[in-house]
Design a protein around this motif. Structure first.
Motif, short mmCIF file in Angstrom:
data_model
loop_
_atom_site.label_atom_id
_atom_site.label_comp_id
_atom_site.label_asym_id
_atom_site.label_seq_id
_atom_site.Cartn_x
_atom_site.Cartn_y
_atom_site.Cartn_z
N GLU A 200 0.82 -1.21 0.00
CA GLU A 200 0.00 0.00 0.00
C GLU A 200 0.86 1.26 0.00
N SER A 201 2.01 1.22 0.66
CA SER A 201 2.91 2.37 0.67
C SER A 201 3.56 2.57 -0.70
N VAL A 202 3.91 1.46 -1.35
CA VAL A 202 4.50 1.56 -2.69
C VAL A 202 3.51 2.16 -3.67
N GLN A 203 2.23 1.89 -3.46
CA GLN A 203 1.21 2.46 -4.34
C GLN A 203 1.27 3.99 -4.35
N THR A 204 1.60 4.57 -3.20
CA THR A 204 1.74 6.03 -3.13
C THR A 204 2.85 6.52 -4.05
N ASP A 205 3.97 5.80 -4.08
CA ASP A 205 5.07 6.17 -4.97
C ASP A 205 4.67 5.99 -6.43
N VAL A 206 3.94 4.93 -6.72
CA VAL A 206 3.49 4.70 -8.10
C VAL A 206 2.57 5.84 -8.55
N ASP A 207 1.65 6.23 -7.66
CA ASP A 207 0.74 7.33 -8.00
C ASP A 207 1.50 8.63 -8.20
N ASP A 208 2.54 8.85 -7.39
CA ASP A 208 3.34 10.07 -7.51
C ASP A 208 4.07 10.11 -8.85
N VAL A 209 4.66 8.99 -9.24
CA VAL A 209 5.36 8.92 -10.52
C VAL A 209 4.38 9.12 -11.68
N GLU A 210 3.21 8.52 -11.56
CA GLU A 210 2.20 8.65 -12.61
C GLU A 210 1.76 10.10 -12.78
N SER A 211 1.51 10.78 -11.68
CA SER A 211 1.08 12.18 -11.76
C SER A 211 2.18 13.06 -12.33
N THR A 212 3.45 12.74 -12.03
CA THR A 212 4.55 13.53 -12.57
C THR A 212 4.65 13.38 -14.08
N VAL A 213 4.45 12.17 -14.57
CA VAL A 213 4.56 11.91 -16.00
C VAL A 213 3.47 12.64 -16.78
N PHE A 214 2.25 12.67 -16.23
CA PHE A 214 1.13 13.24 -16.97
C PHE A 214 0.80 14.67 -16.57
N ASP A 215 1.60 15.25 -15.68
CA ASP A 215 1.40 16.64 -15.28
C ASP A 215 2.34 17.52 -16.09
N ALA A 216 1.78 18.32 -16.99
CA ALA A 216 2.61 19.16 -17.86
C ALA A 216 3.37 20.21 -17.07
N SER A 217 2.78 20.69 -15.97
CA SER A 217 3.45 21.74 -15.18
C SER A 217 4.62 21.21 -14.37
N ALA A 218 4.71 19.89 -14.21
CA ALA A 218 5.78 19.30 -13.40
C ALA A 218 7.08 19.16 -14.17
N GLY A 219 7.06 19.46 -15.46
CA GLY A 219 8.27 19.31 -16.26
C GLY A 219 8.47 17.87 -16.70
N ARG A 220 9.57 17.63 -17.36
CA ARG A 220 9.84 16.29 -17.88
C ARG A 220 10.20 15.34 -16.73
N ALA A 221 9.55 14.16 -16.71
CA ALA A 221 9.78 13.18 -15.65
C ALA A 221 11.14 12.51 -15.84
N ASP A 222 11.71 12.06 -14.74
CA ASP A 222 12.99 11.36 -14.77
C ASP A 222 12.73 9.87 -14.91
N PRO A 223 13.12 9.26 -16.04
CA PRO A 223 12.87 7.81 -16.19
C PRO A 223 13.62 6.98 -15.16
N GLY A 224 14.69 7.53 -14.58
CA GLY A 224 15.42 6.80 -13.56
C GLY A 224 14.57 6.49 -12.34
N ARG A 225 13.63 7.39 -12.02
CA ARG A 225 12.72 7.14 -10.89
C ARG A 225 11.83 5.94 -11.18
N ILE A 226 11.38 5.84 -12.42
CA ILE A 226 10.50 4.73 -12.79
C ILE A 226 11.25 3.40 -12.70
N TYR A 227 12.47 3.38 -13.26
CA TYR A 227 13.26 2.15 -13.20
C TYR A 227 13.60 1.78 -11.75
N GLN A 228 13.91 2.75 -10.92
CA GLN A 228 14.24 2.47 -9.54
C GLN A 228 13.04 1.88 -8.80
#
Length: 366
Positions: A200-228
């Motif tokens: 359940e805690s990991v789900q929070t990180d997944v949601d955070d990464v997802e919002s960063t990728v699809f949020d235009a105002s957040a800038g370009r997402a770091d793929p290293g975070r996704i791989y990690q």
């Protein structure tokens, strides 16, 4: 009965001070606790492993629970000989780095043998922000030797203390009176509950990464975070997935000292493990989709940049071509002798550039 235990164990997830009573043994300083129980009640006083085993073998209904933390071969050798533990299981318990499993070793004819279970303990590592090097899941190991009158737990790692679990069990004498099998179930139940908390805690990180990728105002997402995050999720999967078969064996196959009265509760754990495995699989698939979406966004951005560069290159090509033609220094060229030649050529270049620019704007290239 078991529901009461599950509620108590659930409360034990909160940080607490380990109130277990250490009983250092001559067999080694790695012994954290050595306690004898009778009819679900803890007997007062401290005893060595030899004295504890002597007590439980004299009185029916007693068993001893010995807890160790990262013992050496020398420290564990005495216990192994005293309780007749199999050398292969002893080697696994001392050196750790084992896959979750369940093995049964036959006894000497007077006892029903020993069950040796290996669990991976998991803990969610809190972090302010997920980076390409963040540790999300911290794992350890817990080995459990279960006999008809003893339980020996061997813990590796800095987390997964069994002190709160022991207190919860001692508060439920009815459950603890069922003997070593109840302790094995409680340990497995605690570990599976920890898996659920981590998932359940990991789900929070997944949601955070997802919002960063699809949020235009957040800038370009770091793929290293996704791989990690995928690597850390794989660490959790390695702990959870192999445990399904051992739990099914405990739930369906007669494996003394686990009796038929305990098996239904192991079946409940199998259901919980299936739920956690489904969560991990869904998180992994979602991270794959997020990564693909990120790569698609990068490709689209690159295509847009290339279209803009191409459009501006086409606009600049018009004056470049005209200036190149008039820079060839031929004597007979249109407008060379006319006083209006220069302004007319400049006007033509400006108009041509404006027309091309407007055309590109209309088509979305600029």
């Amino acid at each position: 009965m078991i529901r009461t235990l599950r509620r108590a164990v659930g409360r034990a997830h909160k940080p607490r001070v380990d109130l277990s009573h250490p009983a250092r043994s001559p067999l080694g300083s790695s012994v954290v606790n050595c306690v004898v129980y009778e009819d679900g009640k803890r007997l007062s006083g401290h005893a060595s492993a030899e004295d504890a085993l002597r007590q439980v073998r004299k009185h029916e209904g007693r068993f001893v629970w010995i807890g160790l933390h990262e013992p050496t071969e020398a420290e564990f050798a005495g216990l192994a000989e005293l309780f007749g533990l199999h050398p292969l299981a002893v080697a696994d318990a001392v050196h750790a780095h084992q896959r979750p499993k369940l093995q049964r070793y036959e006894g000497d004819g007077t006892r029903n043998g020993t069950l040796f279970a290996v669990f991976k303990t998991c803990r969610y590592v809190e972090h302010e922000e997920l980076t390409c090097s963040s540790e999300v899941v911290d794992t350890g190991e817990l080995m459990v030797f279960t006999g008809t009158d003893f339980v020996i737990t061997v813990r590796h790692g800095s987390h997964g203390s069994l002190g709160p679990l022991r207190e919860a069990l001692e508060a439920d004498t009815e459950q603890l009176s069922q003997g070593p099998a109840a302790v094995l179930h409680a340990i497995a139940d605690r570990i599976v509950d920890d898996y659920l908390v981590v998932a359940e805690s990991v789900q929070t990180d997944v949601d955070d990464v997802e919002s960063t990728v699809f949020d235009a105002s957040a800038g370009r997402a770091d793929p290293g975070r996704i791989y990690q995050l995928k690597r850390e999720l794989l660490e959790l999967k390695r702990a959870v997935a192999p445990l399904d078969r051992p739990m099914r064996a405990l739930a369906t196959t007669p494996l003394p000292p686990v009796g038929p009265e305990i098996q239904p509760y192991f079946r409940d754990l199998v259901d919980h493990l299936a739920r956690i495995n489904e969560q991990i699989t869904s998180y992994d698939a979602l991270l794959d989709s997020i990564l693909q979406a990120h790569l698609a966004q990068v490709t689209v951005t690159q295509n847009e940049d290339m279209r803009k560069i191409t459009a501006w290159a086409a606009i600049v090509a018009v004056p470049t071509m005209v200036c190149g033609a008039y820079g060839m220094n031929f004597e007979h060229m249109p407008g060379l002798r006319s006083p209006f030649g220069y302004p007319v050529v400049m006007a033509v270049m400006v108009v041509a550039c404006l027309v091309i620019h407007r055309s590109f704007r209309r088509n979305g290239w600029l």
